[in-house]
Structures are given as C-alpha cells and as structure tokens.
Design an enzyme around this catalytic site. Structure first.
Site, PDB file in Angstrom:
ATOM      1  N   ALA A  77      38.994  38.793  33.704  1.00  0.00           N
ATOM      2  CA  ALA A  77      40.320  38.558  34.253  1.00  0.00           C
ATOM      3  C   ALA A  77      40.418  39.206  35.920  1.00  0.00           C
ATOM      4  CB  ALA A  77      41.557  38.911  33.219  1.00  0.00           C
ATOM      5  N   CYS A  78      41.371  38.512  36.364  1.00  0.00           N
ATOM      6  CA  CYS A  78      41.705  39.168  37.460  1.00  0.00           C
ATOM      7  C   CYS A  78      43.137  39.112  37.743  1.00  0.00           C
ATOM      8  CB  CYS A  78      41.070  38.563  38.985  1.00  0.00           C
ATOM      9  SG  CYS A  78      41.666  36.868  39.248  1.00  0.00           S
ATOM     10  N   VAL A  79      43.708  39.062  38.795  1.00  0.00           N
ATOM     11  CA  VAL A  79      45.162  39.397  38.817  1.00  0.00           C
ATOM     12  C   VAL A  79      45.991  38.164  38.133  1.00  0.00           C
ATOM     13  CG1 VAL A  79      47.236  39.737  40.413  1.00  0.00           C
ATOM     14  CG2 VAL A  79      45.185  40.907  40.854  1.00  0.00           C
TER      15      VAL A  79
END
Length: 144
Positions: A77-79
């Site tokens: 995941a990222c932001v």
C-alpha cells in the site's frame, strides 16, 4: 511611532494587563454539545472498531475479486492505494472493485494493479495480508 509604543497602546485599548493576557483557562465555562435521546454517542474506540470492520470486509472482498492468493503474488500500500502484483490481471473487473467501494482502479503494466481507496489503503492492505491462505473466499459476498 515605535512598535513598543503601538503594543503598549494596544494593550491599554484592549484592557490587557501584562502577562495575564494569555490564560490557560477559558473565561466562561465551556459547555458540552447538547445530546438528545436520539443522538447516538460513539467513542473513539467504537469508531476505530467500525473502521476496522469495514477494512476487514473490504480486504476480503478485494482479495476475492483479484483471484485470491492463487493470483496475488504481492500486496502492498501507499498513501491512498492498495498495490497488487498479480499473475493475471485480466481476471479483475474494475466495475466490481468500484462496486465494493474503490474510487478507481489503475492498471500498471500487465502484472500490477492499484486499487484507489483513500487514506485507509494501509489498513486494508494489512487486513488482506492477515487473511489466511486457507480461508475459503467463495463465501464472501460481493456485488454482481
């Protein structure tokens, strides 16, 4: 006029007295917002629990829609996005991911898929990683 003279006159005009001007106590009591019998009261832990429940459900639905662990080789995941590396991303239907709550689906090459979900992306990815490989995802309901 010097700036010192300006501030002295300002203090006098505002009726402020030296160091007492900034007080940590409010001058009037702060009242609580009105709560009626119909207004549900939720605590922070209840709100967090509700978010976790939604993240858990979304994680299971998302994992099912991408083909489970048999197709997903990496979950990250990222932001705002869940980043997935898939063996075959042609089995994934963008419309179904959007139907369970994804804001958008981004295909990066022929093996990578990003599911845009907003600031809960990290929580959802962690929930996806917690799902046992042996769990039967066929029982998880997803919109048609």
């Amino acid at each position: 006029m010097s700036s010192l003279g300006f501030f002295q006159r300002l203090k006098k005009a505002l009726n402020l007295s030296g160091d007492d001007a900034v007080s940590s106590k409010p001058s009037a009591p702060v009242s609580e917002p009105p709560v009626s019998a119909s207004t549900p009261v939720t605590t922070a832990s209840e709100t967090r629990k509700a978010v976790e429940i939604n993240a858990s459900l979304f994680a299971k639905q998302c994992l099912k829609l991408v083909g489970g662990y048999g197709n997903a080789t990496r979950i990250d995941a990222c932001v705002t996005r869940i980043r997935l590396t898939l063996k075959d991303n042609t089995v994934v239907t963008d419309a179904q991911l959007k139907a369970i709550g994804a804001a958008a689906v981004v295909r990066v090459g022929d093996k990578n898929l990003q599911v845009v979900v907003g600031p809960m992306a990290q929580d959802i990815a962690e929930e996806m990683k917690k799902i046992p490989v042996t769990e039967d995802l066929s029982k998880i309901e997803v919109p048609a």
